[in-house]
Design an enzyme around this catalytic site. Sequence first.
Site: not given
Length: 554
Positions: A279, A309, A335, A352
């Site tokens: 990624y 996450i 986050y 991403f």
Amino acid sequence: MIKCAQGVLYLSVLVTFAACNAPPVPLDDILIEKTSVPEQCVRAVKVGDFVRYHYIGTFPDGNKFDSSYDRGSTYNVFVGKKQLIEGMDKALVGMCVNERRLVKIPPQLAYGKQGYGNIIPPDSILHFDVLLLDVWNPEDGVQTNTYHTPSVCSRKVEVSDYVRYHYNGTLLDGTLFDSSHTRMRTYDTYVGIGWLIAGMDQGLLGMCVGERRIITMPPSLGYGENGDGSDIPGQASLVFDVVLLDLHNPRDGITVTNQVVPESCTRKTVSGDFVRYHYNGSLLDGTFFDSSYSRNRTYDTYVGRGYVIAGMDEGLIGVCIGERRTITIPPHLGYGEEGTGTKIPGSAVLVFDVHIIDFHNPSDITEITATFKPDECDRQTKKGDFVKYHYNASLMDGTSIDSTLAGLEQSHKATARSDQELRSYTSDSVSMIELLFVRPAGEVPGSAVLVFDIELVDMEEGLPEGYMFIWNDEVSPDLFSEMDKNSDKEVEPSEFTDYIMRQVTEGKGRLAPGFDPYRIIDNMFSNQDRDGDGKITEAEFKLKADEAAAHDEL
């Protein structure tokens, strides 16, 4: 209005003017000299506008009678509404912000024959050095000027969106009063729900991430009559130079875009799978924060179990090996409000770009697909058989890790055992998901699914489980005597070895294929030499069939 060579303007109510080179005439109208003119003038003062300006008032002899500078505050007033002496009302019309004028006003357009108390004597000509700092009109609204538009804009700011932006805040004359850049931190807030001054609430609507715009607002949509009590004076127009860095809505989920799916996809990831992927991670404005490529290793994790996450946990479900996709994750699935404290700021949308390299499930078993099978197949391998085969070994993304065909002229050899079983191979090419007897030339990442393309070259029948030697013929009733060549009632290691090897050579017996025959024979001798004295007596000697427990011996 005529501009003379000396830069002096004469204004007359009757629109009559004196020639520029004519002798001086009595001052019967205001006289304007533009001492400083800005390069750009977006707007000039009109009757009915509200202005803020500084001035110094003097008599023709240079004596000062008043100054806004001395009071430390601008003079704020409407123009053309008789809130000023008539001469000043006329002199301010047409001025631009940051323009400076020297204005000479005759008595009849100032304080006339009465003067002004003990400050302005009767019939005084007044000179004013005026610097215009601000102009607005009660009918003004927010004005926006976009000077940079990103090439791609998939979404624009709407009411109730949460945004992150940088700004420089100035007064209309360019005086800086605040900047997020100096604090090195974006301003983060909801839009359109009253968390901002009204002008900013309006001015941010419709922006794209990466867009830059100038937002100009009158005091009524800024800090009003009182200002902010420190850097922003009352009745001040505000100018914000804004760049939008981030945008999301609390109702947002993840979005998946830029999908590149391989033509063949026999399986997609489900919760509980173990995935290896590469990624690149960036913020919504393109700011890079992390990459697996820079570490030269994949990110390996279980999906759907909370190991990553929440947005990535969701975004990695339903992907194929080899698939590429862009996963955009709002803060509440990333986050959150705190960020990571370093590279990822609080309330940041994450992007991403993901490439799926490999995945498997702990419950997976070996998958075998025969790509070629000969027309005639008299015998198939079974456990214990000794086989010779060629192979190409690779990772699931096609990366080669080893091959018997790469500059080698010998096939691989192995014995199919319970923990290394080749199953029922004929001369098949087989794809597998387990490492079989291979010490790879290339690097094999941890938790990697492996693919073997195998061609069976030859096979040799193995022995029954638990045997390292079997008889092809009937066992001689005088077996011990035949081994004891010197007839001393004891069989030494050399006698034992010579006898077993002779049986194998003559086809009367067979050793387990794929092993060192002498090590097998040594092991058989040790099993018969029960007292460990290096010799086998007739009392010690027993056939395997006579043993109470199974041993790898006769």
